[in-house]
Design a protein around this motif. Structure first.
Motif, PDB file in Angstrom:
ATOM      1  N   VAL A   1       0.430  -1.261  -0.370  1.00  0.00           N
ATOM      2  CA  VAL A   1      -0.040   0.524   0.208  1.00  0.00           C
ATOM      3  C   VAL A   1       1.202   1.086  -0.033  1.00  0.00           C
ATOM      4  O   VAL A   1       0.747   2.278  -0.390  1.00  0.00           O
ATOM      5  N   LEU A   2       2.493   1.092   0.976  1.00  0.00           N
ATOM      6  CA  LEU A   2       2.834   2.125   0.432  1.00  0.00           C
ATOM      7  C   LEU A   2       3.860   2.172  -0.722  1.00  0.00           C
ATOM      8  O   LEU A   2       3.698   3.628  -0.953  1.00  0.00           O
ATOM      9  N   VAL A   3       4.015   1.607  -1.411  1.00  0.00           N
ATOM     10  CA  VAL A   3       5.176   1.463  -2.054  1.00  0.00           C
ATOM     11  C   VAL A   3       4.131   2.917  -3.148  1.00  0.00           C
ATOM     12  O   VAL A   3       4.827   3.695  -3.394  1.00  0.00           O
ATOM     13  N   PRO A   4       3.016   2.430  -3.633  1.00  0.00           N
ATOM     14  CA  PRO A   4       2.070   4.249  -4.550  1.00  0.00           C
ATOM     15  C   PRO A   4       2.601   5.395  -4.006  1.00  0.00           C
ATOM     16  O   PRO A   4       2.628   6.589  -4.880  1.00  0.00           O
ATOM     17  N   PHE A   5       2.448   5.280  -2.550  1.00  0.00           N
ATOM     18  CA  PHE A   5       2.706   6.755  -2.024  1.00  0.00           C
ATOM     19  C   PHE A   5       4.205   7.556  -2.257  1.00  0.00           C
ATOM     20  O   PHE A   5       4.176   8.549  -2.191  1.00  0.00           O
ATOM     21  N   GLY A   6       5.309   6.490  -2.932  1.00  0.00           N
ATOM     22  CA  GLY A   6       6.469   6.486  -2.127  1.00  0.00           C
ATOM     23  C   GLY A   6       6.712   6.942  -4.299  1.00  0.00           C
ATOM     24  O   GLY A   6       7.520   7.492  -4.165  1.00  0.00           O
ATOM     25  N   VAL A   7       7.146   6.429  -4.927  1.00  0.00           N
ATOM     26  CA  VAL A   7       6.455   6.091  -6.271  1.00  0.00           C
ATOM     27  C   VAL A   7       5.165   6.886  -7.102  1.00  0.00           C
ATOM     28  O   VAL A   7       6.081   7.022  -8.585  1.00  0.00           O
ATOM     29  N   GLY A   8       4.605   7.088  -6.466  1.00  0.00           N
ATOM     30  CA  GLY A   8       3.247   8.031  -7.377  1.00  0.00           C
ATOM     31  C   GLY A   8       2.671   6.818  -7.892  1.00  0.00           C
ATOM     32  O   GLY A   8       2.759   5.759  -7.948  1.00  0.00           O
ATOM     33  N   PRO A   9       1.854   7.741  -8.742  1.00  0.00           N
ATOM     34  CA  PRO A   9       0.137   7.194  -8.973  1.00  0.00           C
ATOM     35  C   PRO A   9      -0.180   5.595 -10.047  1.00  0.00           C
ATOM     36  O   PRO A   9      -0.654   5.665 -10.777  1.00  0.00           O
ATOM     37  N   GLU A  10       1.277   6.884 -11.068  1.00  0.00           N
ATOM     38  CA  GLU A  10       1.288   6.586 -12.588  1.00  0.00           C
ATOM     39  C   GLU A  10       1.360   4.850 -12.300  1.00  0.00           C
ATOM     40  O   GLU A  10       1.558   3.672 -12.195  1.00  0.00           O
TER      41      GLU A  10
END
Length: 218
Positions: free
Chosen positions: A31-40
């Motif tokens: 869940v935290l990965v999209p917050f760190g790398v962006g939602p693309e």
């Protein structure tokens, strides 16, 4: 052996080091990965195989220090060492119990979490296959590391430092298999190499873990 396996599964669940902790950590990382790398979506699709495998590896690492620690603390480990059951079989049973309470739930939950990272549809089967083949190796290697550090104060940090380098080949081949599956390529070679690591670990590391336990119990 069956009674010991069922006992270890119950202990792992009651102590909080089984299903819930590993799955919660797995979910939090994904869940935290999209917050760190962006939602693309394109970025998430590209990194999803590696992220899922790294998250599964770290989730499996969380409960390794409990494999022998509970038996050491209550004095059961020396009794088990003097029982008719060989220490090699004890180590193997501990690894199987760890896989059932940690590796198997992570494998079954991975496809749902892959959806959160926009994993390619063609990669889900390879994700399941790679985790099913690779997580037993993680448990067996972790059992060997736990046998080396049993009884040490703050052994959890040392255990992580010992085990993580040994996890790297499984991580590489597992993520590569999923990546190739996502791209529509043949992923049989990484899976066979991972299977070789797993079978080699199951064949050799129970003896290494038993030797480590004998040294620590002297």
């Amino acid at each position: 052996m069956k009674a010991l396996l069922l006992r270890d599964i119950r202990l792992a669940v009651r102590a909080g080091g089984g299903f819930g902790l590993g799955l919660a950590f797995f979910l939090i990382v994904v869940v935290l990965v999209p917050f760190g790398v962006g939602p693309e979506a394109a970025v998430l699709t590209r990194i999803a195989p590696g992220i899922l495998w790294v998250a599964a590896l770290l989730a499996a690492l969380l409960s390794l220090d409990r494999i022998f620690a509970l038996d050491w603390e209550d004095g059961a480990l020396p009794l088990l060492a003097t029982s008719p059951l060989p220490l090699e079989a004890l180590a193997l049973v501990k690894a199987v119990a760890h896989w059932i309470t940690t590796g198997l739930p992570l494998t079954l939950a991975a496809p749902a979490l892959g959806f959160l990272l926009n994993l390619e549809p063609g990669a889900y089967g390879w994700l399941l296959a790679s985790l099913a083949l690779g997580t037993p190796a993680l448990s067996m290697i972790g059992t060997f590391g736990a046998a080396l550090t049993v009884g040490l104060k703050r052994g959890g940090l040392l255990l992580s430092l010992l085990v993580l380098p040994l996890y790297v080949p499984t991580l590489i081949f597992g993520a590569e298999a999923v990546r190739r599956g996502a791209e529509g390529l043949e992923a049989g070679v990484p899976l066979m190499l991972m299977a070789g690591i797993t079978f080699g670990a199951l064949a050799l590391l129970p003896f290494a873990a038993a030797a480590a336990l004998r040294v620590n119990l002297r």
